[in-house]
Every structure is written in structure tokens, then in C-alpha cells.
Design a protein around this motif. Structure first.
Motif, PDB file in Angstrom:
ATOM      1  N   ILE A  27       0.826  -1.214   0.000  1.00  0.00           N
ATOM      2  CA  ILE A  27       0.000   0.000   0.000  1.00  0.00           C
ATOM      3  C   ILE A  27       0.863   1.267   0.000  1.00  0.00           C
ATOM      4  O   ILE A  27       0.376   2.357   0.277  1.00  0.00           O
ATOM      5  CB  ILE A  27      -0.996  -0.014   1.181  1.00  0.00           C
ATOM      6  N   GLN A  28       2.142   1.068  -0.310  1.00  0.00           N
ATOM      7  CA  GLN A  28       3.099   2.167  -0.469  1.00  0.00           C
ATOM      8  C   GLN A  28       3.177   3.061   0.770  1.00  0.00           C
ATOM      9  O   GLN A  28       3.098   4.286   0.694  1.00  0.00           O
ATOM     10  CB  GLN A  28       2.769   2.974  -1.717  1.00  0.00           C
ATOM     11  N   LYS A  29       3.357   2.406   1.922  1.00  0.00           N
ATOM     12  CA  LYS A  29       3.498   3.123   3.192  1.00  0.00           C
ATOM     13  C   LYS A  29       4.859   2.804   3.800  1.00  0.00           C
ATOM     14  O   LYS A  29       5.386   1.703   3.645  1.00  0.00           O
ATOM     15  CB  LYS A  29       2.399   2.716   4.173  1.00  0.00           C
ATOM     16  N   ASP A  30       5.403   3.768   4.522  1.00  0.00           N
ATOM     17  CA  ASP A  30       6.678   3.622   5.203  1.00  0.00           C
ATOM     18  C   ASP A  30       6.513   2.705   6.409  1.00  0.00           C
ATOM     19  O   ASP A  30       5.541   2.835   7.167  1.00  0.00           O
ATOM     20  CB  ASP A  30       7.188   4.990   5.647  1.00  0.00           C
ATOM     21  N   VAL A  31       7.447   1.806   6.613  1.00  0.00           N
ATOM     22  CA  VAL A  31       7.347   0.858   7.721  1.00  0.00           C
ATOM     23  C   VAL A  31       7.674   1.508   9.064  1.00  0.00           C
ATOM     24  O   VAL A  31       7.219   1.043  10.100  1.00  0.00           O
ATOM     25  CB  VAL A  31       8.238  -0.385   7.470  1.00  0.00           C
ATOM     26  N   GLU A  32       8.409   2.589   9.073  1.00  0.00           N
ATOM     27  CA  GLU A  32       8.818   3.215  10.330  1.00  0.00           C
ATOM     28  C   GLU A  32       7.678   3.945  11.028  1.00  0.00           C
ATOM     29  O   GLU A  32       7.541   3.868  12.248  1.00  0.00           O
ATOM     30  CB  GLU A  32       9.974   4.191  10.094  1.00  0.00           C
ATOM     31  N   ARG A  33       6.878   4.642  10.245  1.00  0.00           N
ATOM     32  CA  ARG A  33       5.826   5.463  10.834  1.00  0.00           C
ATOM     33  C   ARG A  33       4.805   5.820   9.759  1.00  0.00           C
ATOM     34  O   ARG A  33       5.179   6.147   8.643  1.00  0.00           O
ATOM     35  CB  ARG A  33       6.460   6.730  11.375  1.00  0.00           C
ATOM     36  N   GLY A  34       3.525   5.745  10.115  1.00  0.00           N
ATOM     37  CA  GLY A  34       2.543   6.103   9.113  1.00  0.00           C
ATOM     38  C   GLY A  34       1.114   5.996   9.598  1.00  0.00           C
ATOM     39  O   GLY A  34       0.840   5.630  10.740  1.00  0.00           O
ATOM     40  N   VAL A  35       0.227   6.317   8.667  1.00  0.00           N
ATOM     41  CA  VAL A  35      -1.201   6.274   8.950  1.00  0.00           C
ATOM     42  C   VAL A  35      -1.933   5.863   7.676  1.00  0.00           C
ATOM     43  O   VAL A  35      -1.531   6.223   6.568  1.00  0.00           O
ATOM     44  CB  VAL A  35      -1.711   7.641   9.469  1.00  0.00           C
ATOM     45  N   ALA A  44      -6.594   0.007   0.372  1.00  0.00           N
ATOM     46  CA  ALA A  44      -5.589  -0.775   1.097  1.00  0.00           C
ATOM     47  C   ALA A  44      -6.092  -2.202   1.313  1.00  0.00           C
ATOM     48  O   ALA A  44      -5.351  -3.170   1.102  1.00  0.00           O
ATOM     49  CB  ALA A  44      -5.263  -0.113   2.427  1.00  0.00           C
ATOM     50  N   ILE A  45      -7.336  -2.331   1.726  1.00  0.00           N
ATOM     51  CA  ILE A  45      -7.928  -3.651   1.949  1.00  0.00           C
ATOM     52  C   ILE A  45      -7.919  -4.450   0.653  1.00  0.00           C
ATOM     53  O   ILE A  45      -7.538  -5.624   0.636  1.00  0.00           O
ATOM     54  CB  ILE A  45      -9.357  -3.519   2.516  1.00  0.00           C
ATOM     55  N   GLN A  46      -8.313  -3.818  -0.434  1.00  0.00           N
ATOM     56  CA  GLN A  46      -8.355  -4.495  -1.727  1.00  0.00           C
ATOM     57  C   GLN A  46      -6.971  -5.007  -2.134  1.00  0.00           C
ATOM     58  O   GLN A  46      -6.822  -6.152  -2.566  1.00  0.00           O
ATOM     59  CB  GLN A  46      -8.900  -3.552  -2.797  1.00  0.00           C
ATOM     60  N   LYS A  47      -5.948  -4.165  -2.000  1.00  0.00           N
ATOM     61  CA  LYS A  47      -4.592  -4.563  -2.394  1.00  0.00           C
ATOM     62  C   LYS A  47      -4.063  -5.708  -1.540  1.00  0.00           C
ATOM     63  O   LYS A  47      -3.452  -6.648  -2.053  1.00  0.00           O
ATOM     64  CB  LYS A  47      -3.643  -3.364  -2.308  1.00  0.00           C
ATOM     65  N   ILE A  48      -4.287  -5.642  -0.239  1.00  0.00           N
ATOM     66  CA  ILE A  48      -3.788  -6.696   0.652  1.00  0.00           C
ATOM     67  C   ILE A  48      -4.538  -7.994   0.404  1.00  0.00           C
ATOM     68  O   ILE A  48      -3.937  -9.071   0.352  1.00  0.00           O
ATOM     69  CB  ILE A  48      -3.853  -6.252   2.124  1.00  0.00           C
ATOM     70  N   GLU A  49      -5.854  -7.916   0.236  1.00  0.00           N
ATOM     71  CA  GLU A  49      -6.630  -9.130  -0.051  1.00  0.00           C
ATOM     72  C   GLU A  49      -6.205  -9.763  -1.371  1.00  0.00           C
ATOM     73  O   GLU A  49      -6.150 -10.983  -1.487  1.00  0.00           O
ATOM     74  CB  GLU A  49      -8.128  -8.835  -0.038  1.00  0.00           C
ATOM     75  N   ALA A  50      -5.888  -8.953  -2.375  1.00  0.00           N
ATOM     76  CA  ALA A  50      -5.398  -9.482  -3.653  1.00  0.00           C
ATOM     77  C   ALA A  50      -4.064 -10.199  -3.471  1.00  0.00           C
ATOM     78  O   ALA A  50      -3.838 -11.268  -4.040  1.00  0.00           O
ATOM     79  CB  ALA A  50      -5.271  -8.359  -4.674  1.00  0.00           C
ATOM     80  N   ALA A  51      -3.176  -9.626  -2.659  1.00  0.00           N
ATOM     81  CA  ALA A  51      -1.876 -10.262  -2.393  1.00  0.00           C
ATOM     82  C   ALA A  51      -2.051 -11.564  -1.620  1.00  0.00           C
ATOM     83  O   ALA A  51      -1.340 -12.542  -1.863  1.00  0.00           O
ATOM     84  CB  ALA A  51      -0.967  -9.313  -1.634  1.00  0.00           C
ATOM     85  N   VAL A  52      -2.993 -11.590  -0.688  1.00  0.00           N
ATOM     86  CA  VAL A  52      -3.278 -12.813   0.068  1.00  0.00           C
ATOM     87  C   VAL A  52      -3.786 -13.894  -0.882  1.00  0.00           C
ATOM     88  O   VAL A  52      -3.332 -15.044  -0.838  1.00  0.00           O
ATOM     89  CB  VAL A  52      -4.295 -12.546   1.202  1.00  0.00           C
ATOM     90  N   ALA A  53      -4.718 -13.547  -1.763  1.00  0.00           N
ATOM     91  CA  ALA A  53      -5.245 -14.510  -2.735  1.00  0.00           C
ATOM     92  C   ALA A  53      -4.137 -15.031  -3.646  1.00  0.00           C
ATOM     93  O   ALA A  53      -4.054 -16.228  -3.930  1.00  0.00           O
ATOM     94  CB  ALA A  53      -6.354 -13.868  -3.557  1.00  0.00           C
ATOM     95  N   ASP A  54      -3.258 -14.127  -4.078  1.00  0.00           N
ATOM     96  CA  ASP A  54      -2.144 -14.525  -4.933  1.00  0.00           C
ATOM     97  C   ASP A  54      -1.188 -15.459  -4.201  1.00  0.00           C
ATOM     98  O   ASP A  54      -0.704 -16.435  -4.758  1.00  0.00           O
ATOM     99  CB  ASP A  54      -1.400 -13.284  -5.429  1.00  0.00           C
ATOM    100  N   SER A  55      -0.934 -15.174  -2.922  1.00  0.00           N
ATOM    101  CA  SER A  55      -0.016 -16.027  -2.155  1.00  0.00           C
ATOM    102  C   SER A  55      -0.605 -17.426  -1.950  1.00  0.00           C
ATOM    103  O   SER A  55       0.123 -18.404  -1.901  1.00  0.00           O
ATOM    104  CB  SER A  55       0.338 -15.389  -0.811  1.00  0.00           C
ATOM    105  N   LYS A  56      -1.920 -17.500  -1.844  1.00  0.00           N
ATOM    106  CA  LYS A  56      -2.570 -18.809  -1.701  1.00  0.00           C
ATOM    107  C   LYS A  56      -2.551 -19.584  -3.016  1.00  0.00           C
ATOM    108  O   LYS A  56      -2.507 -20.812  -3.020  1.00  0.00           O
ATOM    109  CB  LYS A  56      -4.008 -18.639  -1.217  1.00  0.00           C
TER     110      LYS A  56
END
Length: 114
Positions: A27-35, A44-56
Motif C-alpha cells: 500500500i506504499q506506506k513507510d514501515v517506520e511510521r505512518g497512517v 488498502a484492503i483491496q490490495k492486501i486481499e489481492a496479495a493474500v489470494a495470490d499467495s494462496k
């Protein structure tokens, strides 16, 4: 190093930074600090769910499995220990996705590093 995700919509989630990095990179966010704002949550939900489906759909390859188990079989140097259990991306992402869904429902931010 650890990272803690916080939101008024859900319980805090603490995980290793290297595991959170994969989620946040999606979701193109910095790991150190963000919102993640309420406006960003659906995408964000859509992108992460797509990555989860792809990993499965693409389980660990035989080569990676062979490397992980190299020292944990009858021919290896360390055969008296239990074989390591790999944790899938879907399993690691699940609590964060649950938080994002709750935050989206309540229209709250999700923050880390603050």
C-alpha cells in the motif's frame, strides 16, 4: 524490531517489522511510521486481499521447501530438532486485515510508529 499497529476500531497488533514491511509495501506506506486514513482503507484492503489470494494460489516452491528443510531431515546435520513451520503471508496479514476492516467500518485511522 517490532511494529505496533493502532486504531480506535480494534485491539493493537504487534508484529516483526520485516513481516509488516511486505504488507505496508503493498500500500506504499513507510514501515517506520505512518497512517492509513479512512479514505485510503478500501483501496488498502483491496490490495492486501489481492496479495493474500495470490499467495494462496502460488504456494512455496519445491526449491524453497528444500532449502528450509536442508538441515531438518535424516540426511541433515540437525535431524534431532523439529522441522520449522513456515507461516504464510495470508496468516501474517490476517490480523492487520481484520483491523483494517474494523477501521473501515468505523471510519477510523490505522497508525503505527507513533
Amino acid at each position: 524490531m517490532l511494529i505496533t499497529f493502532k486504531s480506535k476500531a480494534a485491539t493493537e497488533i504487534t508484529m516483526y517489522k520485516e513481516h509488516a514491511r511486505r504488507i505496508l509495501d503493498l500500500i506504499q506506506k513507510d514501515v517506520e511510521r505512518g497512517v492509513i486514513t479512512p479514505q485510503e482503507l478500501p483501496q488498502a484492503i483491496q490490495k492486501i486481499e489481492a496479495a493474500v489470494a495470490d499467495s494462496k494460489a502460488h504456494p512455496i516452491s519445491d526449491e524453497v521447501n528444500r532449502d528450509v528443510n536442508a538441515h531438518h531431515n535424516e540426511n541433515g546435520d540437525d535431524n534431532e530438532h523439529e522441522a520449522p513451520e513456515t507461516v504464510s503471508f495470508a496468516t501474517r496479514a490476517f490480523p492487520v486485515l481484520e483491523m483494517l476492516h474494523a477501521a473501515n467500518k468505523m471510519q477510523r485511522d490505522v497508525m503505527w510508529g507513533v
